[in-house]
Design an enzyme around this catalytic site. Structure first.
Site, PDB file in Angstrom:
ATOM      1  N   GLY A   1      47.678  42.221  47.418  1.00 47.40           N
ATOM      2  CA  GLY A   1      47.894  41.641  48.820  1.00 47.40           C
ATOM      3  C   GLY A   1      46.711  41.445  49.529  1.00 47.40           C
ATOM      4  N   ALA A   2      45.618  42.387  49.328  1.00 50.27           N
ATOM      5  CA  ALA A   2      44.640  42.083  49.996  1.00 50.27           C
ATOM      6  C   ALA A   2      43.533  43.424  49.638  1.00 50.27           C
ATOM      7  CB  ALA A   2      44.712  42.262  51.513  1.00 50.27           C
ATOM      8  N   MET A   3      42.094  43.332  50.000  1.00 49.05           N
ATOM      9  CA  MET A   3      41.171  44.147  49.666  1.00 49.05           C
ATOM     10  C   MET A   3      40.284  44.592  50.687  1.00 49.05           C
ATOM     11  SD  MET A   3      40.091  46.111  47.145  1.00 49.05           S
ATOM     12  CE  MET A   3      38.673  47.272  47.547  1.00 49.05           C
TER      13      MET A   3
ATOM     14  N   GLU B   1      37.664  46.113  42.866  1.00 53.32           N
ATOM     15  CA  GLU B   1      38.544  47.329  42.896  1.00 53.32           C
ATOM     16  C   GLU B   1      39.519  47.066  41.774  1.00 53.32           C
ATOM     17  OE1 GLU B   1      41.014  48.833  46.075  1.00 53.32           O
ATOM     18  OE2 GLU B   1      41.556  50.584  44.815  1.00 53.32           O
TER      19      GLU B   1
ATOM     20  N   HIS C   1      41.462  51.318  56.102  1.00 57.21           N
ATOM     21  CA  HIS C   1      40.795  51.776  54.944  1.00 57.21           C
ATOM     22  C   HIS C   1      39.113  52.027  55.218  1.00 57.21           C
ATOM     23  CE1 HIS C   1      43.034  52.249  51.249  1.00 57.21           C
ATOM     24  NE2 HIS C   1      43.511  51.050  51.150  1.00 57.21           N
TER      25      HIS C   1
ATOM     26  N   ASN D   1      37.159  45.539  51.038  1.00 63.14           N
ATOM     27  CA  ASN D   1      35.718  45.522  51.027  1.00 63.14           C
ATOM     28  C   ASN D   1      34.926  45.890  52.333  1.00 63.14           C
ATOM     29  OD1 ASN D   1      36.300  44.132  48.300  1.00 63.14           O
ATOM     30  ND2 ASN D   1      36.619  42.540  49.525  1.00 63.14           N
TER      31      ASN D   1
ATOM     32  N   HIS E   1      46.491  47.804  57.177  1.00 63.37           N
ATOM     33  CA  HIS E   1      46.318  48.720  56.145  1.00 63.37           C
ATOM     34  C   HIS E   1      44.627  48.482  55.571  1.00 63.37           C
ATOM     35  CE1 HIS E   1      47.053  50.857  51.926  1.00 63.37           C
ATOM     36  NE2 HIS E   1      46.426  50.154  51.884  1.00 63.37           N
ATOM     37  N   GLU E   2      44.236  47.183  55.479  1.00 61.11           N
ATOM     38  CA  GLU E   2      43.018  47.274  54.903  1.00 61.11           C
ATOM     39  C   GLU E   2      41.823  47.480  55.925  1.00 61.11           C
ATOM     40  OE1 GLU E   2      42.989  46.411  51.844  1.00 61.11           O
ATOM     41  OE2 GLU E   2      45.150  45.736  51.805  1.00 61.11           O
TER      42      GLU E   2
HETATM   43  N1  0A1 Z   1      43.000  48.500  47.538  1.00 59.51           N
HETATM   44  C1  0A1 Z   1      43.879  47.407  47.869  1.00 59.51           C
HETATM   45  C2  0A1 Z   1      44.732  47.234  46.619  1.00 59.51           C
HETATM   46  C3  0A1 Z   1      44.085  46.252  45.587  1.00 59.51           C
HETATM   47  C4  0A1 Z   1      44.045  46.769  44.391  1.00 59.51           C
HETATM   48  C5  0A1 Z   1      43.477  46.236  43.190  1.00 59.51           C
HETATM   49  C6  0A1 Z   1      43.119  44.957  43.359  1.00 59.51           C
HETATM   50  O1  0A1 Z   1      42.680  44.135  42.384  1.00 59.51           O
HETATM   51  C7  0A1 Z   1      42.959  44.584  41.254  1.00 59.51           C
HETATM   52  C8  0A1 Z   1      43.376  44.089  44.704  1.00 59.51           C
HETATM   53  C9  0A1 Z   1      43.746  45.040  45.966  1.00 59.51           C
HETATM   54  C10 0A1 Z   1      44.641  47.924  48.775  1.00 59.51           C
HETATM   55  O2  0A1 Z   1      45.295  49.033  48.947  1.00 59.51           O
HETATM   56  O3  0A1 Z   1      45.045  47.239  49.977  1.00 59.51           O
HETATM   57 ZN    ZN Z   2      45.262  50.351  50.145  1.00 56.28          ZN
END
Ligand code: 0A1
Ligand code: ZN
Length: 879
Positions: free
Chosen positions: A266-268, A126, A306, A270, A302-303
């Site tokens: 912070g985290a992702m 992302e 999602h 996926n 949070h993750e």
């Molecule tokens: N979607 C993730 C945040 C996130 C966005 C960009 C990143 O790398 C460029 C990494 C994580 C969240 O909201 O937790």
């Molecule tokens: Zn998020």
């Protein structure tokens, strides 16, 4: 304009068009080698709509090896390759496309796409990292079913993970092994992930509401295996909460989390394979503070959340980012409120909003929750999109009421499951289930800036009249906002006054100027005090001419805990701001005594320490220097802000010294460390109290802090002692710092605290110390956590030294940003926002900050990320 700015094209929301092709399935095979990873991608593509345009795939930083369309290899004249795209002009309406390419994860320091962290492979896709892995239509409205095969050396990378469910694993003949994963849920490329490494797995399971067992796994380096319990417990709480509060169940057989040390954010989230910055997974009592525990709980949640708000229902394009982020932040805020203290959580969230988002909205990077144009989408993962976005969702919940809001979210998830949608789709579900016309409400998404509400009131023969006038940001063109506004009234005894027979009101504010007339029972009221925007129902700046006495009354008696905190903070802020102004005028620190009403209100709060230690700790925390600086529009008085804040802290401590000491003693920890609301509140209170005492620079108190450090059996108490000592000038500080380093030098996450504290300390040696620390064996400029701890803390939380008149702080930070830009543009761009406020400083400082910005910006090799941020800070227009 710099070269990078000219190169970057502006993307506009109004130009959105659906994708020319869709990719129904993709079958990826990775042969993983650090500097030469081979990727084979087999895609079933399909023309979308009636057109004869070419198939254009995104791809960057990779070597194309070959392409086949329906089994036939393409020759070089059958496609066009640029640095960022691969175009195939003649493809059938439906085709089977196979592409092979090579990438170099080992030299990927940008931490986007496939990279290595501590020798393990991991990904971050992302928003646009997938295009660094293979050629693809890398946009969130192309949803595909993924099958992923990973091949790697079995010894070095025993763990092979990807999204979805595992379907096969076998040994190969050459010392390698393979694993295959299938994700049944169509998803956009930004949710793709893989991990290959030498990791230990901590397991647990969760039985969903409908009785399905989900295998949970947290993967960490072996030496961290004893630090995963809290993350696992948080995950299970979050899974249950989402079932109970939103009716959302998990939808795969496995849910995995992997902790990596090198991570930009912070985290992702996926799908089925969340990848985390290790600081949001790893915790045990002796290495992590209460703050770390709370951070882990909220980021894990949070993750996980999602999975529905973001993954099952995703974004059509990146202008819709707040659709998933604002909503998911709101969800995680409410989750944390339910897990701990609701009032304290609200205070923390609003504090962050006011300090970071209000500042962003008032500066050169201001943008709407739904931006209308961008050059580099990485720069739009902002407090506005996340935190203001969450406030906007919260307003919808407050306008609709909890039950109707839930009907709205049910409708949204049902209707759009498996689709890539827009903010408009979300809002229309909310309108559909309620009787509300939300057309005007849309302004919250479309306009940047913080509206001001000017509030007046009047008591007239049995009637109470409340008037609200909106002062809207320029770009709203005078158009008023629609917002819910919590309101109540108190009498001089601090008793709630019934208005139209009710104590609590939520008013709907929607006109530029509006008033409400209530019948009031009490007719003899001399002093009526309104409690406004209770619970911070709307992200606005409320202005009302409170007397000191009225603020004192609210801080003592308001039935809304958030507004009690807010009233006391307003009183402190008023005292500080007026003292700072005087100090500026007379060019010396003031000598006036502590205002009696303020001291009394402080003392009254201390009386409640036993009842609610965490709340009292929040109340007595002084506003930060940065927040105070935001109250000045020009010539920010850096030094006076610092000195007057120190002076007030000392005055309060001197006045209440005995009580503070008693509170400190009576909240000593009983039993072993536990992360639980009351105990954490007591530790937080002791931290505040000890800092007040140590600020007096008396040996008795610094000795107390030293003893706390020596005796502590957990990181919270140990580090809090260090924080308290850092505000004193005691030599103990250095001793304790050295002892801390000796104990923790092999633990990078703990050392981040040690770096940050030294970067924050406002003594004259700060810059030299930070420079020296860059050479510390634990420091690495390649690691975002270390960079944030050392360089970020200096630039963001040490205003006195960052804004040193000589400009030495600016120059040093600018040079570090330039150094970072060559490795990791995202991190460099985020750091550069410390220069956003340059116009608010005196001529000399403004010129130095501006020169630093130019130095960063005017380099031909400046990245697009950094050029956009610094260009905006310099006031470049992009039209
Ligand atoms: N979607 C993730 C945040 C996130 C966005 C960009 C990143 O790398 C460029 C990494 C994580 C969240 O909201 O937790
Ligand atoms: Zn998020």
């Amino acid at each position: 304009m710099s070269t990078a700015e000219q190169r970057a094209v502006e993307i506009r929301l109004e130009d959105y068009t659906p994708p020319d092709f869709l990719i129904d399935t993709v079958d990826l095979t990775f042969d993983l080698e650090p500097s030469q990873t081979h990727v084979r991608s087999q895609m079933k593509i399909r023309r979308n709509g009636d057109h004869d345009r070419a198939l254009v795939l995104n791809g960057e930083h990779m070597t194309l090896l070959n392409i086949q369309v329906d089994g036939r290899a393409l020759t070089e004249n059958q496609y066009v390759l640029t640095e960022t795209t691969l175009t195939i002009p003649d493809v059938p309406d439906e085709a089977h496309v196979v592409i092979e390419n090579r990438i170099d994860p080992a030299s990927n320091t940008a931490l986007e796409g496939l990279y290595q962290s501590a020798g393990n492979f991991c990904t971050q896709c992302e928003p646009e990292g997938f295009r660094r892995i293979t050629y693809f239509i890398d946009r969130p409205d192309v949803l595909s079913r993924y099958t992923v095969t990973l091949i790697a050396e079995a010894d070095l990378y025993p763990v092979l993970l990807s999204n979805g469910n595992p379907v096969a694993a076998e040994k190969c003949t050459d010392g390698k092994h393979m694993a295959r994963w299938v994700d049944p849920h169509p998803k956009p490329s930004y949710l793709f992930a893989l991990v290959a490494g030498n990791l230990t797995r901590i397991t647990d399971e969760f039985v969903t509401l409908s009785g399905k067992t989900v295998e949970l796994g947290i993967y960490v380096e072996a030496h961290n295996a004893d630090r995963c319990d809290h993350a696992m417990a948080s995950l299970k709480h979050a899974m249950r909460w989402d079932e109970q509060v939103y009716g959302r169940e998990y939808d795969l057989d496995v849910f995995n989390i992997v902790a990596v040390d090198d991570f930009n954010m912070g985290a992702m989230e996926n799908k089925g394979l969340n990848i985390f910055n290790s600081r949001y997974v790893l915790a045990k009592p002796d290495t992590a503070t209460d703050g770390d525990y709370a951070g882990i709980e909220s980021v894990v949640a949070h993750e996980y959340f999602h999975n529905w708000s973001g993954n099952r229902v995703t974004c059509r394009d990146w202008f819709q980012l707040s659709l998933k982020e604002g909503f998911t932040v709101f969800r995680d805020q409410e989750f944390s409120a339910d897990m701990g203290s609701r009032a304290v959580k609200r205070i923390a969230d609003v504090n962050l909003l006011r300090q970071v988002q209000f500042a962003e909205d008032a500066g050169p990077q201001a943008h709407p929750v739904q931006p209308k144009a961008y050059r580099e989408i990485n720069n739009f993962y902002t407090s506005t999109v996340y935190n203001k976005g969450a406030e906007v969702v919260r307003m919808l919940r407050n306008l609709l009421g909890a039950e109707t809001f839930r009907q709205g979210t049910d409708l949204y998830f049902d209707r759009f499951d498996g689709q890539a949608v827009t903010i408009e789709d979300f809002v229309s579900c909310m309108a559909e289930v309620s009787d509300l016309d939300l057309t005007e409400f849309r302004q919250w998404y479309d306009v940047a800036g913080t509206p001001k509400l000017l509030v007046r009131d009047e008591y007239l023969e049995g009637q109470y009249i409340l008037s609200i006038e909106q002062v809207v940001p320029e770009s709203a063109n005078g158009h008023p906002y629609m917002l819910p506004f919590g309101f109540a009234l108190f009498d001089e005894a601090g008793e709630p006054v019934l208005l139209d027979g009710k104590a609590e009101h939520i008013l709907i504010v929607e006109q530029s100027s509006q008033s409400w007339t209530f019948s009031i029972e009490k007719k003899d009221a001399d002093l009526l005090v309104p409690s406004l925007n209770r619970g911070f129902t709307a992200p606005v700046d409320v202005q009302y001419d409170y007397s000191d006495e009225a603020l004192g009354l609210l801080s003592r008696a308001d039935t809304d805990a958030f507004n009690r905190w807010d009233a006391f903070q307003r009183r402190i802020q008023r005292c500080l701001v007026s003292r700072i102004k005087v100090a500026m005028d007379v060019d010396s620190v003031g000598e006036d005594a502590l205002p009696e009403d303020l001291s009394k209100a402080f003392g009254q709060l201390l009386l409640e320490a036993e009842q609610d230690p965490m709340f009292v700790a929040e109340c007595i925390a002084l506003p930060s220097e940065n927040y105070l600086a935001d109250q000045f529009e020009h010539d920010t008085p850096v030094e006076w802000i610092h000195h007057e804040r120190v002076r007030l802290r000392q005055q309060l401590a001197a006045e209440w010294e005995l009580t503070l000491q008693l509170i400190y003693q009576s909240h000593a920890q009983e039993g072993a460390y536990r992360f639980e609301s009351r105990a954490a509140g007591q530790r937080q209170l002791r931290r505040q109290v000890l800092s007040y005492l140590c600020g007096l620079n008396r040996p008795a108190w610094t000795q107390l802090a030293k003893e706390q450090f020596d005796r502590a059996d957990n990181m919270t108490e140990s580090f809090n002692a260090l924080i308290a000592l850092s505000v004193s000038d005691s030599a103990e500080f250095d001793h304790v710092l050295t002892a801390f380093e000796a104990r923790w030098r092999h633990d990078p996450l703990v050392m981040d605290k040690w770096f940050a504290l030294q970067a924050q300390r406002s003594d004259a040696g700060a810059l030299a110390r930070v420079q020296d620390l860059m050479a510390h064996p634990t420091f690495s400029i390649k690691n975002p956590n270390r960079v944030r701890a050392l360089i970020g803390s200096f630039a963001r939380t040490n205003p006195l030294r960052f804004h040193d008149r000589s400009g030495s702080g600016y120059q040093w930070v600018a040079d570090r940003i330039i150094e970072l830009d060559a490795m990791n543009p995202q991190i460099a761009a985020r750091m550069a926002s410390v220069f956003n406020t340059w116009k608010r400083f005196d001529g000399n400082r403004a010129a130095l900050m501006c020169a630093a910005l130019r130095k960063i910006h005017d380099r031909p090799e400046c990245s697009a990320d950094l050029a956009e941020i610094t260009g905006k800070a310099l006031g470049h227009s992009f039209d």
